[in-house]
Each structure stands twice: as structure tokens, then as C-alpha cells.
Design an enzyme around this catalytic site. Structure first.
Site, short mmCIF file in Angstrom:
data_model
loop_
_atom_site.label_atom_id
_atom_site.label_comp_id
_atom_site.label_asym_id
_atom_site.label_seq_id
_atom_site.Cartn_x
_atom_site.Cartn_y
_atom_site.Cartn_z
N ASP A 88 42.56 83.63 -2.52
CA ASP A 88 41.47 84.59 -2.73
C ASP A 88 41.80 85.94 -2.11
OD1 ASP A 88 39.24 83.91 -4.22
OD2 ASP A 88 38.23 82.89 -2.57
N GLU A 120 36.90 88.61 -7.37
CA GLU A 120 35.54 88.50 -7.92
C GLU A 120 35.18 89.74 -8.73
OE1 GLU A 120 32.73 87.54 -4.81
OE2 GLU A 120 33.90 85.78 -4.18
N GLU A 186 30.74 80.57 -11.59
CA GLU A 186 29.96 79.98 -10.49
C GLU A 186 28.47 80.13 -10.73
OE1 GLU A 186 31.20 80.87 -6.48
OE2 GLU A 186 29.41 79.91 -5.63
O1 KIV Z 1 36.05 80.82 -1.82
C1 KIV Z 1 35.84 79.82 -2.52
O2 KIV Z 1 35.81 78.69 -2.06
C2 KIV Z 1 35.62 80.03 -3.95
C3 KIV Z 1 35.21 78.84 -4.76
C4 KIV Z 1 33.79 78.55 -4.51
C5 KIV Z 1 35.49 79.01 -6.20
O3 KIV Z 1 35.74 81.11 -4.44
#
Ligand code: KIV
Length: 278
Positions: A88, A120, A186
């Protein structure tokens, strides 16, 4: 093909090619041992910025830093052989524009060995996604409830109900057109998730969406019962390890206080040194 039968981890193109096929399996991970446990069962593992909440006790994902993502990404990479790793991009590391996003995505890839990054946003992130993909960085998009925008969304609410649906469909189309290889949906209504899955050309990965998505993801600490601060409706607890861990720790504490641990099998019962000898 199941992960156990695979010789090497899939890449972003392999994941993209699973559109409409056997559902993609994914979980989050933040540590080496947890990555090792899930490696044979997952197609890809996400080092999610949820790490801030489930491992570091933060109130939201907004405090998570690049340094945290790199540290946890490196730990997870050591535990994976069969599954792809996606990391991420934390809040504040990509929203200024494509150049900032490229700098930080390239750093995440180089320092963790990830096969792709996730960020995102939908329509507003399309230009950035296109810029990254054209420069060799695979991007997984994340739309619907985007936890980094929790303040402007007004809480962890279902996104895309009624008149909002068109906006979520536009987001899905925009990230697919920009070159994302897959998109996390989500907390969106099931019918909307099914419609997006049938209309976009890339795999949809559901979390609080629909069993009809091309894959599913859960936060591992949620599904194992380690994170108990709150439980969204979409989380299924496959185990209750938090209470099991607490019971084990309570047994240990009681045995230490009773001097029944360590027992004979845990100590080194060498002979006592002879008196007067050093
Ligand atoms: O950070 C995370 O765990 C996520 C998932 C909920 C998809 O982005």
C-alpha cells in the site's frame, strides 16, 4: 492453479488474466511468520496500511508512514515464495501528483521487492495511475470506501448506494482505463459490485462487496480474531485467536507465580560446581 502447485509467484499480468476465472485469494500480512503461514494459500498478499490500526494501535490509517510500509514490506517479502506481494502507498505519499507518486512508488518497489503498489482513489487518481503504469509500475486501485479519506467520507460508511452508484462505476472504469491491473472494491452494495465486475475488464477484489467479485481480500488480524477493537459486518472470523492467546498467557503467568514453570524438562540440570572450584 492453486498456490501449492505453483513454482513461482504470479505477477500483475497473471493476476489480470484471472478476470472471470477461479476467484483470486488474498489477505493482508505485516510480518514474516504470518506471510509464511498464508503463502501457499494466497494468490497475492497485501502489505496494507491497515498495519497502522491492527499492529500499531493507531486510530486510523492516516498516521502510517513510508518507513512503516517499507519495514513491514521487507518483513513480509521474507515470508513469501508462492504469492505475489503488493504494498500500500500510505496517505500523503501520492496525492500531490504523478511525480510524487512515482518517486514514492519506485522507493516502495525497490526497498521491499513488491510486484505492485496499491493506492486509493478513482477518477481523481486516473492520471497518476496512467503515469505510474507507463513508467513500469503496476498499480492496484482501491475504490468505494477508501479509509485514507475517512474524514471527508464522514466515517466507515457503505459507498455507492442509490444516486452514489454512478460515481463508483465511473471510478472503476477510470482506474481500469488508466491501466490498473485490478481494483479493490471496499464496502459497496452487492448489486453494484456485481455490475462493476461484469462491466470492467480487470479483476475486482471484494472486501464487503460480493462473492461475485473476481477475488476477495480480508485483513488477516480481523479474520483470525486478533483485532477486536471493532468488527465490520463484512468480516468473517475464521478463528478466535485473540482470546486463545490471552488464555495461554494467563496459564503462563499462573505457572510462573506458582513456580511450576520452568519444569524439569525446560531446565539444564547439570551437576552443581564442586565447592571451592572455579
Ligand atoms: O490496508 C488494507 O488492509 C487494505 C485492505 C482492507 C484492502 O487496503
Amino acid at each position: 492453479m492453486s498456490a501449492t502447485a505453483r513454482k513461482k509467484a504470479p505477477n500483475a499480468e497473471d493476476i489480470r488474466a484471472r478476470k472471470g476465472g477461479e476467484p483470486l485469494v488474498s489477505l493482508t500480512a505485516y510480518t514474516t511468520p504470518m506471510a509464511q503461514v498464508m503463502d501457499a494459500h494466497c494468490d497475492f498478499v497485501l502489505v496494507g496500511d491497515s498495519v497502522g490500526m491492527v499492529l500499531h494501535g493507531m486510530a486510523s490509517t492516516l498516521e502510517v508512514t513510508m518507513e512503516m510500509m517499507i519495514l513491514h514490506g521487507r518483513a513480509v517479502a521474507r515470508g513469501l515464495e508462492a504469492a505475489m506481494m503488493v504494498v500500500d502507498m500510505p496517505f500523503g505519499s501520492y496525492e500531490e501528483g504523478p511525480q510524487q507518486a512515482f518517486r514514492n512508488a519506485a522507493r516502495l518497489m525497490a526497498e521491499t521487492g513488491a510486484g505492485a503498489v496499491k493506492l486509493e482513489g478513482g477518477v481523481e487518481m486516473a492520471e497518476t495511475i496512467r503515469f505510474l503504469v507507463k513508467r513500469g509500475i503496476h498499480v492496484m486501485a482501491h475504490i468505494g470506501l477508501t479509509p485514507q479519506s475517512i474524514n471527508t467520507l464522514g466515517g466507515y460508511k457503505v459507498q455507492g448506494r442509490d444516486a452514489q452508484a454512478e460515481a463508483v462505476i465511473a471510478d472503476a472504469q477510470a482506474v481500469a482505463d488508466a491501466g490498473a491491473f485490478s481494483v479493490v472494491l471496499e464496502k459497496v452494495p452487492q448489486v453494484l459490485a456485481d455490475q462493476i465486475t461484469s462491466e470492467v475488464a480487470i479483476p475486482t477484489i471484494g472486501i464487503g462487496a460480493s462473492a461475485g467479485c473476481d477475488g476477495q481480500i480480508l485483513v488477516v488480524d480481523d479474520m483470525l480474531g486478533f483485532f477486536t477493537a471493532f468488527k465490520p459486518k463484512f468480516v468473517k472470523r475464521y478463528a478466535d485467536l485473540g482470546p486463545a492467546a490471552e488464555a495461554a498467557i494467563a496459564d503462563y503467568a499462573a505457572e510462573v507465580r506458582a513456580r511450576s514453570f520452568p519444569a524439569a524438562e525446560h531446565v539444564f540440570a547439570d551437576q552443581a560446581p564442586a565447592q571451592g572450584k572455579k
